[in-house]
Design an enzyme around this catalytic site. Structure first.
Site, PDB file in Angstrom:
ATOM      1  CG  ASN A   7      -1.841   1.138   1.327  1.00  0.00           C
ATOM      2  OD1 ASN A   7      -1.877   1.986   0.432  1.00  0.00           O
ATOM      3  ND2 ASN A   7      -2.625   1.192   2.392  1.00  0.00           N
ATOM      4  NE  ARG A  91      -6.501   0.806   0.290  1.00  0.00           N
ATOM      5  CZ  ARG A  91      -6.979   1.068   1.460  1.00  0.00           C
ATOM      6  NH1 ARG A  91      -6.249   0.906   2.516  1.00  0.00           N
ATOM      7  NH2 ARG A  91      -8.217   1.465   1.587  1.00  0.00           N
ATOM      8  CG  HIS A 180     -13.491   3.245   3.455  1.00  0.00           C
ATOM      9  ND1 HIS A 180     -14.302   4.171   4.057  1.00  0.00           N
ATOM     10  CD2 HIS A 180     -12.224   3.556   3.817  1.00  0.00           C
ATOM     11  CE1 HIS A 180     -13.557   5.018   4.747  1.00  0.00           C
ATOM     12  NE2 HIS A 180     -12.287   4.663   4.615  1.00  0.00           N
ATOM     13  CG  HIS A 208     -14.857   1.451   6.927  1.00  0.00           C
ATOM     14  ND1 HIS A 208     -14.008   0.414   6.600  1.00  0.00           N
ATOM     15  CD2 HIS A 208     -14.048   2.484   7.254  1.00  0.00           C
ATOM     16  CE1 HIS A 208     -12.763   0.794   6.724  1.00  0.00           C
ATOM     17  NE2 HIS A 208     -12.753   2.059   7.106  1.00  0.00           N
ATOM     18  N   GLY A 210     -14.178   4.796  10.873  1.00  0.00           N
ATOM     19  CA  GLY A 210     -12.820   5.076  11.355  1.00  0.00           C
ATOM     20  C   GLY A 210     -12.605   6.559  11.223  1.00  0.00           C
ATOM     21  NE  ARG A 241     -11.621  12.709   3.487  1.00  0.00           N
ATOM     22  CZ  ARG A 241     -11.216  11.445   3.610  1.00  0.00           C
ATOM     23  NH1 ARG A 241     -12.012  10.538   4.154  1.00  0.00           N
ATOM     24  NH2 ARG A 241     -10.037  11.077   3.178  1.00  0.00           N
ATOM     25  CG  ASP A 283      -7.778   9.637  18.298  1.00  0.00           C
ATOM     26  OD1 ASP A 283      -8.639   9.132  19.046  1.00  0.00           O
ATOM     27  OD2 ASP A 283      -6.805   9.005  17.861  1.00  0.00           O
ATOM     28  NE  ARG A 285      -8.148   6.175  20.459  1.00  0.00           N
ATOM     29  CZ  ARG A 285      -7.165   5.456  19.929  1.00  0.00           C
ATOM     30  NH1 ARG A 285      -6.803   4.344  20.499  1.00  0.00           N
ATOM     31  NH2 ARG A 285      -6.536   5.844  18.857  1.00  0.00           N
ATOM     32  N   GLY A 331     -11.825   1.437  13.071  1.00  0.00           N
ATOM     33  CA  GLY A 331     -11.390   1.899  14.402  1.00  0.00           C
ATOM     34  C   GLY A 331     -12.508   2.152  15.400  1.00  0.00           C
ATOM     35  N   GLY A 333     -15.898   1.633  14.837  1.00  0.00           N
ATOM     36  CA  GLY A 333     -16.896   0.552  14.745  1.00  0.00           C
ATOM     37  C   GLY A 333     -16.472  -0.704  15.477  1.00  0.00           C
ATOM     38  CD  GLU A 334     -12.188  -3.421  13.395  1.00  0.00           C
ATOM     39  OE1 GLU A 334     -11.176  -3.729  14.063  1.00  0.00           O
ATOM     40  OE2 GLU A 334     -12.169  -3.285  12.161  1.00  0.00           O
ATOM     41  CG  ASN A 335     -11.257  -0.665  18.777  1.00  0.00           C
ATOM     42  OD1 ASN A 335     -10.970  -1.783  19.190  1.00  0.00           O
ATOM     43  ND2 ASN A 335     -10.682  -0.124  17.709  1.00  0.00           N
ATOM     44  CD  GLU A 385      -9.299  -1.255   4.217  1.00  0.00           C
ATOM     45  OE1 GLU A 385      -9.541  -0.476   3.312  1.00  0.00           O
ATOM     46  OE2 GLU A 385      -8.996  -0.890   5.368  1.00  0.00           O
TER      47      GLU A 385
HETATM   48  P1  ADP Z   1      -8.327   5.199   9.403  1.00  0.00           P
HETATM   49  O1  ADP Z   1      -7.938   3.836   8.857  1.00  0.00           O
HETATM   50  O2  ADP Z   1      -9.382   5.905   8.614  1.00  0.00           O
HETATM   51  O3  ADP Z   1      -7.172   6.074   9.758  1.00  0.00           O
HETATM   52  P2  ADP Z   1      -9.162   3.674  11.748  1.00  0.00           P
HETATM   53  O4  ADP Z   1     -10.143   2.721  11.191  1.00  0.00           O
HETATM   54  O5  ADP Z   1      -7.812   3.188  12.129  1.00  0.00           O
HETATM   55  O6  ADP Z   1      -9.037   4.937  10.792  1.00  0.00           O
HETATM   56  O7  ADP Z   1      -9.852   4.357  13.017  1.00  0.00           O
HETATM   57  C1  ADP Z   1      -9.173   5.305  13.771  1.00  0.00           C
HETATM   58  C2  ADP Z   1     -10.165   5.952  14.750  1.00  0.00           C
HETATM   59  O8  ADP Z   1     -10.686   4.935  15.617  1.00  0.00           O
HETATM   60  C3  ADP Z   1      -9.505   6.998  15.625  1.00  0.00           C
HETATM   61  O9  ADP Z   1     -10.199   8.232  15.543  1.00  0.00           O
HETATM   62  C4  ADP Z   1      -9.629   6.403  17.006  1.00  0.00           C
HETATM   63  O10 ADP Z   1      -9.860   7.387  17.975  1.00  0.00           O
HETATM   64  C5  ADP Z   1     -10.841   5.532  16.884  1.00  0.00           C
HETATM   65  N1  ADP Z   1     -10.859   4.555  17.986  1.00  0.00           N
HETATM   66  C6  ADP Z   1      -9.995   3.545  18.247  1.00  0.00           C
HETATM   67  N2  ADP Z   1     -10.326   2.925  19.417  1.00  0.00           N
HETATM   68  C7  ADP Z   1     -11.428   3.575  19.903  1.00  0.00           C
HETATM   69  C8  ADP Z   1     -12.255   3.416  21.058  1.00  0.00           C
HETATM   70  N3  ADP Z   1     -12.032   2.474  21.969  1.00  0.00           N
HETATM   71  N4  ADP Z   1     -13.287   4.291  21.216  1.00  0.00           N
HETATM   72  C9  ADP Z   1     -13.528   5.235  20.300  1.00  0.00           C
HETATM   73  N5  ADP Z   1     -12.790   5.431  19.200  1.00  0.00           N
HETATM   74  C10 ADP Z   1     -11.757   4.615  18.991  1.00  0.00           C
END
Ligand code: ADP
Length: 399
Positions: A7, A91, A180, A208, A210, A241, A283, A285, A331, A333-335, A385
């Site tokens: 990539n 990619r 994506h 998706h 992130g 964005r 970010d 978080r 990011g 969606g998973e966490n 990916e």
């Molecule tokens: P990209 O690939 O578009 O850079 P990611 O899919 O890696 O993005 O997602 C990054 C985002 O996920 C960051 O803004 C991060 O703060 C957020 N993130 C990661 N862990 C958590 C969490 N536990 N709670 C909320 N947001 C989270």
């Protein structure tokens, strides 16, 4: 079979070597600051200490050579020779109107990637550079291009045309492409497999979420709509964005801030989203922390982000006249279990969707997070990916 996934960014190169028999990552790494002072390779192999090398990388050819050297090194390498690597998957951001699926690279494919430089000005030139570097450094090795736009190529006309004069589609290819795509294809496919859904008919929405965020609707794994458009700016509120906005805002900003259209677009791409609204960070978080500490606009930004996701889910349920599964990935969606629960509990009750608080605590692996009596299945499925690119590459080189 071992597949190298690459990539390339304008000054970076990320890679993973994947053993396709087990789908295990044998090694992965990153070349940073290519063409800039202070270039560095970081090479990671599970179970051994990371290998780091600071050395000048004047261009991507040098970086690709260093990657192959690292992969075949007697101490931190994982293959004894380059011959053990069967093919390289790249990619590529934009395939324009013409490319509808992943494809083995030939001169025509390179010409198409080049012809899309103005549609993907930050990524396509770098992606092509990576392909050409591999052709030079390991001649004869098959290269496969996996495009971020191919998911969007199956959209019906009613979904991909913009309501602007058709001549602009004909002249410039202005339409919804979506991005994506590799993630949406992978996660919708995994949703069908993991959830034992009908592979032909399952109606799936993938969120998706992130730093870049997009949402898609698919039937039987084939895209029917997706929220990003000609560029990744359209759709959801993201880290930086704006997502959907009245285009007249651009004219207003230009006139009142005395800036150019490019500068206004820079505001919408890089200074907006939850960063622009909260003034805190891109970010999620950091924005969540600020909201908890009482920062009103940080709380509004998160509220708006979740509301926009819910509005798109509603739109896509209508577009498909129903939904079998909604899957969260990437990011946030998973966490972020809170955001998942918030969206389902506040906005999806009318669908009979119910989140299971215990199941929703899952981290790092695919899981059903809805209750057994939920009318719609809700999943968390990690995106991958690189694996998706490697699978497509394998399929194409095996013929
Ligand atoms: P990209 O690939 O578009 O850079 P990611 O899919 O890696 O993005 O997602 C990054 C985002 O996920 C960051 O803004 C991060 O703060 C957020 N993130 C990661 N862990 C958590 C969490 N536990 N709670 C909320 N947001 C989270």
């Amino acid at each position: 079979m071992k597949i190298l996934v690459i990539n390339c960014g304008s000054s970076s190169l990320k890679y993973q070597l994947i053993d396709m028999d087990t789908e295990a990552v044998l090694a992965k790494g990153l070349c940073e600051r290519i063409g800039i002072a202070g270039s560095k390779l970081t090479h990671k192999v599970p179970g051994i200490e990371d290998f780091e090398l600071e050395t000048p990388m004047e261009n991507h050819d040098v970086a690709v050579k260093l990657v192959f050297d690292a992969l075949t090194d007697k101490d931190h390498g994982v293959v004894s020779s380059v011959d053990e690597i069967n093919a390289i998957g790249h990619r590529v951001l934009h395939g324009g109107k013409e490319i509808t699926q992943s494809t083995v690279v030939d001169q025509h494919v390179k010409d198409v990637i080049r012809s899309c430089f103005d549609l993907g000005p930050l990524h396509n030139p770098a992606n092509l550079t990576g392909i050409e570097a591999c052709e030079k450094i390991v001649p004869g090795k098959p290269n496969v291009a996996v495009f971020d736009t191919t998911f969007g190529m199956s959209l019906p006309e009613k979904a991909f045309y913009y309501a602007i004069p058709t001549e602009y589609y004909e002249k410039y290819g202005i339409r919804r492409y979506g991005f994506h795509g590799t993630s949406h294809t992978f996660v919708s496919g995994e949703t069908i497999k993991f959830g034992h859904l009908d592979p032909e008919k399952a109606k799936v929405i993938v969120c998706h979420l992130g730093n870049g965020a997009s949402i898609s609707a698919s039937i039987g794994g084939k895209g029917v709509d997706t929220s990003m458009g000609l560029t990744p700016l359209e759709g959801l509120i993201m880290g930086t964005r704006s997502g959907d906005i009245d285009p007249a805002v651009v004219q207003f900003l230009c006139n009142h801030e005395h800036i150019t259209v490019d500068e206004a677009l820079n505001v919408l791409n890089k200074k907006s989203g939850v960063l622009g609204m909260s003034g805190v960070s891109s970010d999620f978080r950091d924005v969540e922390k600020a909201a908890k500490e009482g920062n009103h606009m940080a709380a509004v930004a998160l509220d708006a982000f979740r509301y926009r996701v819910a509005k798109y889910i509603g739109a896509y349920v209508a577009a498909m006249n129903g939904v079998d599964a909604i899957t969260f990935t990437a990011g946030v969606g998973e966490n972020d279990a809170y955001t998942r629960a918030f969206i389902v509990e506040n906005y999806l009750g009318y669908l009979g969707a119910k989140i299971d608080p215990e199941r929703n605590k899952v981290r790092g692996k695919a899981a059903l997070i809805s209750t057994d009596d939920s009318k719609v299945k809700i999943f968390m499925i990690p995106t991958n990916e690189e694996l998706a690119i490697a699978r497509d590459t394998l399929r194409l080189v095996q013929g």
